[in-house]
Motif scaffolding. Structure first.
Motif, PDB file in Angstrom:
ATOM      1  N   LYS A  35       0.844  -1.197   0.000  1.00 22.58           N
ATOM      2  CA  LYS A  35       0.000   0.000   0.000  1.00 22.58           C
ATOM      3  C   LYS A  35       0.871   1.235   0.000  1.00 22.58           C
ATOM      4  CE  LYS A  35      -3.629   2.311   2.244  1.00 22.58           C
ATOM      5  NZ  LYS A  35      -4.319   2.882   3.151  1.00 22.58           N
ATOM      6  N   LYS A  36       0.521   2.180  -0.860  1.00 22.38           N
ATOM      7  CA  LYS A  36       1.265   3.434  -0.903  1.00 22.38           C
ATOM      8  C   LYS A  36       0.522   4.445  -0.052  1.00 22.38           C
ATOM      9  CE  LYS A  36       3.659   2.976  -5.255  1.00 22.38           C
ATOM     10  NZ  LYS A  36       3.336   1.716  -5.811  1.00 22.38           N
ATOM     11  N   TRP A  37       1.178   4.944   0.978  1.00 18.64           N
ATOM     12  CA  TRP A  37       0.559   5.915   1.876  1.00 18.64           C
ATOM     13  C   TRP A  37       0.685   7.296   1.282  1.00 18.64           C
ATOM     14  CZ3 TRP A  37      -2.160   4.568   6.082  1.00 18.64           C
ATOM     15  CH2 TRP A  37      -2.031   3.265   6.519  1.00 18.64           C
ATOM     16  N   SER A  38      -0.365   8.085   1.477  1.00 26.74           N
ATOM     17  CA  SER A  38      -0.323   9.466   0.991  1.00 26.74           C
ATOM     18  C   SER A  38       0.568  10.293   1.918  1.00 26.74           C
ATOM     19  CB  SER A  38      -1.727  10.064   0.957  1.00 26.74           C
ATOM     20  OG  SER A  38      -2.225  10.200   2.270  1.00 26.74           O
ATOM     21  N   LYS A  39       1.090  11.366   1.387  1.00 24.24           N
ATOM     22  CA  LYS A  39       1.979  12.223   2.174  1.00 24.24           C
ATOM     23  C   LYS A  39       1.196  13.071   3.171  1.00 24.24           C
ATOM     24  CE  LYS A  39       5.792  11.211  -0.054  1.00 24.24           C
ATOM     25  NZ  LYS A  39       5.841   9.787  -0.083  1.00 24.24           N
ATOM     26  N   GLY A  40      -0.108  13.159   3.012  1.00 20.91           N
ATOM     27  CA  GLY A  40      -0.927  13.968   3.911  1.00 20.91           C
ATOM     28  C   GLY A  40      -0.949  15.413   3.452  1.00 20.91           C
ATOM     29  N   LYS A  41      -1.886  16.157   3.982  1.00 25.57           N
ATOM     30  CA  LYS A  41      -1.998  17.560   3.613  1.00 25.57           C
ATOM     31  C   LYS A  41      -1.033  18.371   4.466  1.00 25.57           C
ATOM     32  CE  LYS A  41      -6.804  17.259   2.258  1.00 25.57           C
ATOM     33  NZ  LYS A  41      -8.161  17.710   2.487  1.00 25.57           N
ATOM     34  N   SER A  42      -0.275  19.213   3.822  1.00 26.12           N
ATOM     35  CA  SER A  42       0.666  20.054   4.567  1.00 26.12           C
ATOM     36  C   SER A  42       0.317  21.515   4.321  1.00 26.12           C
ATOM     37  CB  SER A  42       2.099  19.771   4.148  1.00 26.12           C
ATOM     38  OG  SER A  42       2.267  20.052   2.776  1.00 26.12           O
ATOM     39  N   LYS A  43       0.316  22.270   5.392  1.00 24.48           N
ATOM     40  CA  LYS A  43      -0.005  23.688   5.309  1.00 24.48           C
ATOM     41  C   LYS A  43       1.276  24.463   5.030  1.00 24.48           C
ATOM     42  CE  LYS A  43      -2.514  27.176   7.914  1.00 24.48           C
ATOM     43  NZ  LYS A  43      -3.092  27.543   9.198  1.00 24.48           N
ATOM     44  N   GLU A  44       1.153  25.482   4.188  1.00 24.81           N
ATOM     45  CA  GLU A  44       2.332  26.283   3.886  1.00 24.81           C
ATOM     46  C   GLU A  44       2.737  27.115   5.088  1.00 24.81           C
ATOM     47  OE1 GLU A  44       2.376  28.603   0.316  1.00 24.81           O
ATOM     48  OE2 GLU A  44       1.209  27.096  -0.753  1.00 24.81           O
ATOM     49  N   LYS A  45       4.032  27.226   5.291  1.00 25.04           N
ATOM     50  CA  LYS A  45       4.534  28.014   6.412  1.00 25.04           C
ATOM     51  C   LYS A  45       4.475  29.484   6.043  1.00 25.04           C
ATOM     52  CE  LYS A  45       7.889  27.794   9.985  1.00 25.04           C
ATOM     53  NZ  LYS A  45       7.092  27.952  11.138  1.00 25.04           N
ATOM     54  N   VAL A  46       3.875  30.284   6.938  1.00 22.54           N
ATOM     55  CA  VAL A  46       3.713  31.709   6.692  1.00 22.54           C
ATOM     56  C   VAL A  46       4.926  32.449   7.246  1.00 22.54           C
ATOM     57  CG1 VAL A  46       2.206  33.690   7.072  1.00 22.54           C
ATOM     58  CG2 VAL A  46       1.231  31.412   6.928  1.00 22.54           C
ATOM     59  N   GLN A  47       5.444  33.375   6.463  1.00 22.51           N
ATOM     60  CA  GLN A  47       6.575  34.188   6.898  1.00 22.51           C
ATOM     61  C   GLN A  47       6.034  35.508   7.449  1.00 22.51           C
ATOM     62  OE1 GLN A  47       9.810  33.368   7.053  1.00 22.51           O
ATOM     63  NE2 GLN A  47       9.247  31.324   6.385  1.00 22.51           N
TER      64      GLN A  47
END
Length: 116
Positions: A35-47
């Protein structure tokens, strides 16, 4: 009679597969794929800004006084400044009497503009 039953009860010997045949069967079977696991949702880091420069400070002071609800999270989100800078800004405005507290707890500071 017993010899005839022995013939029926004994199973046929199982064929031994070679290693290549076993590997080919494993590769072709549906269970063989992992099974290939998804990387998941990642939120962009705000500067967010850490310090004000003179022009940003003047712009912020003008904008904040137009807001109906003022809190560190609102300032951080709208003005792209970090939380500690937002808290310091609110503290200065409250000392100057430009905003008044609505709810003042240890967790969240909520202020509003002073009505004239």
């Amino acid at each position: 009679l017993i010899s005839k039953l022995d013939v029926f009860l004994k199973m046929a010997p199982k064929e031994q597969k070679s290693k290549e045949a076993k590997a080919l069967a494993a590769a072709n079977s549906s269970k063989g794929k992992k099974k290939k696991w998804s990387k998941g949702k990642s939120k962009e880091k705000v500067q967010n800004a850490v310090l004000f420069d003179k022009s940003a400070y003047n712009k912020v002071m003008g904008d904040i006084l137009k807001y109906k609800v003022i809190s560190p999270s609102i300032l951080s989100d709208r003005l792209r400044i970090n939380g500690s800078l937002a808290r310091a800004t609110i503290k200065k405005l409250a000392e100057d009497g430009l905003i008044q507290p609505v709810i003042k707890s240890a967790r969240q500071l909520t202020y509003t503009r002073v009505s004239q």
